[in-house]
Design an enzyme around this catalytic site. Structure first.
Site, mmCIF file in Angstrom:
data_model
loop_
_atom_site.group_PDB
_atom_site.id
_atom_site.type_symbol
_atom_site.label_atom_id
_atom_site.label_comp_id
_atom_site.label_asym_id
_atom_site.label_seq_id
_atom_site.Cartn_x
_atom_site.Cartn_y
_atom_site.Cartn_z
ATOM 1 N N CYS A 98 -33.119 3.190 -3.678
ATOM 2 C CA CYS A 98 -32.601 2.372 -2.571
ATOM 3 C C CYS A 98 -31.275 2.931 -2.046
ATOM 4 C CB CYS A 98 -32.327 0.954 -3.050
ATOM 5 S SG CYS A 98 -33.793 0.018 -3.468
ATOM 6 N N ASN B 198 -31.845 5.153 1.788
ATOM 7 C CA ASN B 198 -32.954 5.179 0.830
ATOM 8 C C ASN B 198 -33.683 6.519 0.875
ATOM 9 O OD1 ASN B 198 -33.814 4.207 3.377
ATOM 10 N ND2 ASN B 198 -35.655 3.289 2.526
ATOM 11 N N CYS C 109 -30.608 -3.216 -7.275
ATOM 12 C CA CYS C 109 -29.327 -2.866 -6.635
ATOM 13 C C CYS C 109 -28.257 -3.891 -6.972
ATOM 14 C CB CYS C 109 -29.499 -2.724 -5.123
ATOM 15 S SG CYS C 109 -30.441 -1.250 -4.694
ATOM 16 N N GLU D 251 -28.484 1.383 -1.379
ATOM 17 C CA GLU D 251 -27.284 0.870 -2.055
ATOM 18 C C GLU D 251 -26.968 1.690 -3.306
ATOM 19 O OE1 GLU D 251 -29.931 -0.761 -0.979
ATOM 20 O OE2 GLU D 251 -29.603 -2.922 -0.865
HETATM 21 N N1 THU Z 1 -34.819 -0.514 -0.144
HETATM 22 C C1 THU Z 1 -33.484 -0.263 -0.103
HETATM 23 O O1 THU Z 1 -33.037 0.853 0.223
HETATM 24 N N2 THU Z 1 -32.633 -1.254 -0.474
HETATM 25 C C2 THU Z 1 -33.026 -2.499 -0.866
HETATM 26 O O2 THU Z 1 -32.188 -3.312 -1.248
HETATM 27 C C3 THU Z 1 -34.433 -2.871 -0.808
HETATM 28 C C4 THU Z 1 -35.381 -1.783 -0.518
HETATM 29 C C5 THU Z 1 -35.739 0.579 0.221
HETATM 30 C C6 THU Z 1 -36.594 1.068 -0.906
HETATM 31 C C7 THU Z 1 -37.767 1.646 -0.169
HETATM 32 O O3 THU Z 1 -37.427 2.986 0.209
HETATM 33 C C8 THU Z 1 -37.867 0.810 1.081
HETATM 34 O O4 THU Z 1 -36.625 0.137 1.211
HETATM 35 C C9 THU Z 1 -38.992 -0.205 1.052
HETATM 36 O O5 THU Z 1 -38.938 -0.975 -0.086
#
Ligand code: THU
Length: 165
Positions: A73, A62, A115, A75
């Site tokens: 995110c 992320n 995602c 993913e």
């Molecule tokens: N986040 C992800 O990378 N993947 C997810 O499926 C949910 C959330 C990240 C986004 C943000 O940088 C942090 O987690 C908090 O929401």
């Protein structure tokens, strides 16, 4: 009026259960990817690994931004990197994990809706079932065979095609 019920299916492995070499390898790559997370605002470090049909593994983490919605995110970072570097390869598997201390041991992690929507597009593009591996800090691993098990009733292009005719 009828009440319709929906049944979803996924595999769940406890911390001490062996999900198999391929799954462990995908989780290991996802764990490595958490190290590159840029998450100064949430401190929630997420890592993803994507395996393509040519055997390549693409990692993503992320990436946050002071203008919060501009971040992305793990993913989607991994999936878009894979799709832009290898547009003609199929995405076979994605693993995602978090390097974060949750208050409760029971806490599991699940990919966000945006995602999941991107995973649905990736699956539609390849026409092949996508394997989604979700590994939580408490050691629980869930494996979903196909995005339908994570995102039922997803928007598809049936309506869009009609508009274009
Ligand atoms: N986040 C992800 O990378 N993947 C997810 O499926 C949910 C959330 C990240 C986004 C943000 O940088 C942090 O987690 C908090 O929401």
């Amino acid at each position: 009026m009828k009440i319709q019920k929906l049944e979803l299916e996924f595999q769940e492995f406890e911390k001490n259960e062996d999900p198999g070499e391929h799954i462990k390898e995908m989780i290991q790559y996802a764990k490595e990817a958490t190290k590159t997370a840029y998450a100064p605002y949430s401190l929630f470090k997420v890592g993803a690994s994507v395996r393509l049909s040519n055997g390549e593994i693409i990692k993503g983490s992320n990436q946050e931004n002071v203008a919060y919605p501009s971040g992305l995110c793990a993913e989607r970072v991994a999936l878009y990197a894979a799709s832009s570097q290898y547009p003609y390869e199929e995405v076979e598997s994605i693993a995602v994990t978090v390097d974060h201390h949750f208050d409760s041991e029971d806490e599991v992690f699940s990919p966000c809706g945006a995602c999941r929507q991107v995973m649905a597009e990736i699956e539609a593009k390849s026409g092949k079932e996508l394997e989604i591996i979700v590994h939580a800090p408490n050691g629980i691993t869930r494996i979903f065979k196909g995005i339908t098990q994570l995102l039922p009733f997803s928007f598809n292009n049936a309506g869009l095609n009609k508009l274009n005719k």
